[in-house]
Design a protein around this motif. Structure first.
Motif: not given
Length: 312
Positions: A180-184, A157-159, A128-130
């Protein structure tokens, strides 16, 4: 307009079939499934049994069809049905394109092919998040460094993307994604690399099997996996089910189409509520209900109340 969502592998939890409503149509569904497969399907949802891809996929289809029948018994029939991955088989039964017993036997064949192809060492990871593009770039970096390929399996979903591949390659990608910034980024309870080219040979074998399975023109709307679009013919649905293990599931596209067609109450069959959470996050104004979050006796009354409130 009522739409039904059917979850895929990873949503399962021990005892989920035993938590279905105590209802005559549920008992009949369990008996029918047991007779069609020559096994006691209630034995498939123990913690030990659910280590098997075969047990998980059969159980999910049984739970999905039982949900359809409980709602139908209360005169609640969906205008639209869609399922993620193996959930698409329950959706095909829901719309009348496939008989329940045929769906069960085809799912068993599907799961056996997947499990035989990759008995261990492979699976899925949810990130999630990318975006899909960002993850494809990270996966390409790994290949350049000599690691095995990983693939986009589901675009929920988009991310919110699910990646498929070997255990080692997925663990490496999880580390890259978080950096790289993924939240999960977590592994899913799935032991095969679903929805990618690694299952191309298995898909070809299922295509051969499906040629002898009777399919029918759908009586309501079926939204497919590969293209995320409505499919209107028996042959189109046959192709979607036979090949979806090989191709990326475009679930966000499917949801978008369902809402564009007028779905305003979306009910997710047990177990879990991952699909419901996606709707609530992406379209907070839409009514999304996870049946597993309700007491079984409230399924029909809650859905009817939500439909009445929507004015449909």
């Amino acid at each position: 307009m009522l739409a039904l969502q059917f979850p895929g592998q990873g949503a399962q939890s021990a005892g989920f079939l035993h938590r279905l409503p105590t209802h005559p149509v549920v008992h009949a569904t369990l008996d029918e499934a047991s007779q069609a497969l020559g096994i006691d399907v209630l034995a498939l949802d123990t913690e030990e049994a659910l280590r098997s891809t075969v047990a998980v996929q059969i159980g999910l289809v049984v739970a999905g069809v039982a949900t359809v029948r409980v709602l139908a018994d209360a005169q609640l029939t969906p205008h639209i049905s869609a399922g993620l991955s193996v959930g698409a088989y329950a959706a095909a039964v829901s719309c009348g394109a496939l008989q329940f017993d045929d769906a069960l036997r085809m799912v068993r064949k599907r799961a056996e092919l997947m499990e035989t192809a990759y008995p261990s060492g492979y699976g899925l990871a949810a990130i999630s998040g990318l975006t899909e593009h960002q993850l494809e770039a990270l996966a390409a970096e790994q290949v350049k460094q000599g690691m095995a390929s990983v693939y986009v399996g589901n675009v929920n979903a988009p991310r919110q993307i699910v990646m498929a591949g070997s255990d080692a390659a997925l663990e490496a990608l999880i580390a890259r994604a978080l950096a790289a910034g993924a939240r999960k980024a977590t592994r899913l309870a799935v032991s095969v690399p679903s929805h990618c080219e690694l299952l191309a040979d298995a898909a070809e074998q299922l295509i051969d099997y499906a040629r002898n399975v009777p399919f029918h023109t759908p009586q309501s709307i079926y939204v497919g996996n590969r293209g995320g679009r409505p499919l209107h013919t028996a042959e189109a649905i046959r192709g979607d089910l036979a090949t979806n293990m090989r191709y990326t599931v475009r679930w966000f596209d499917a949801l978008s189409v369902m809402l564009e067609m007028g779905a305003d109450v979306l009910v997710e069959a047990p177990p879990g509520q991952v699909l419901t959470d996606i709707v609530r996050e992406q379209w907070p104004e839409t009514m999304a209900i996870a049946a597993s979050s309700l007491t079984p006796e409230r399924w029909a009354s809650t859905v009817r109340r939500r439909l009445e409130a929507s004015g449909r």
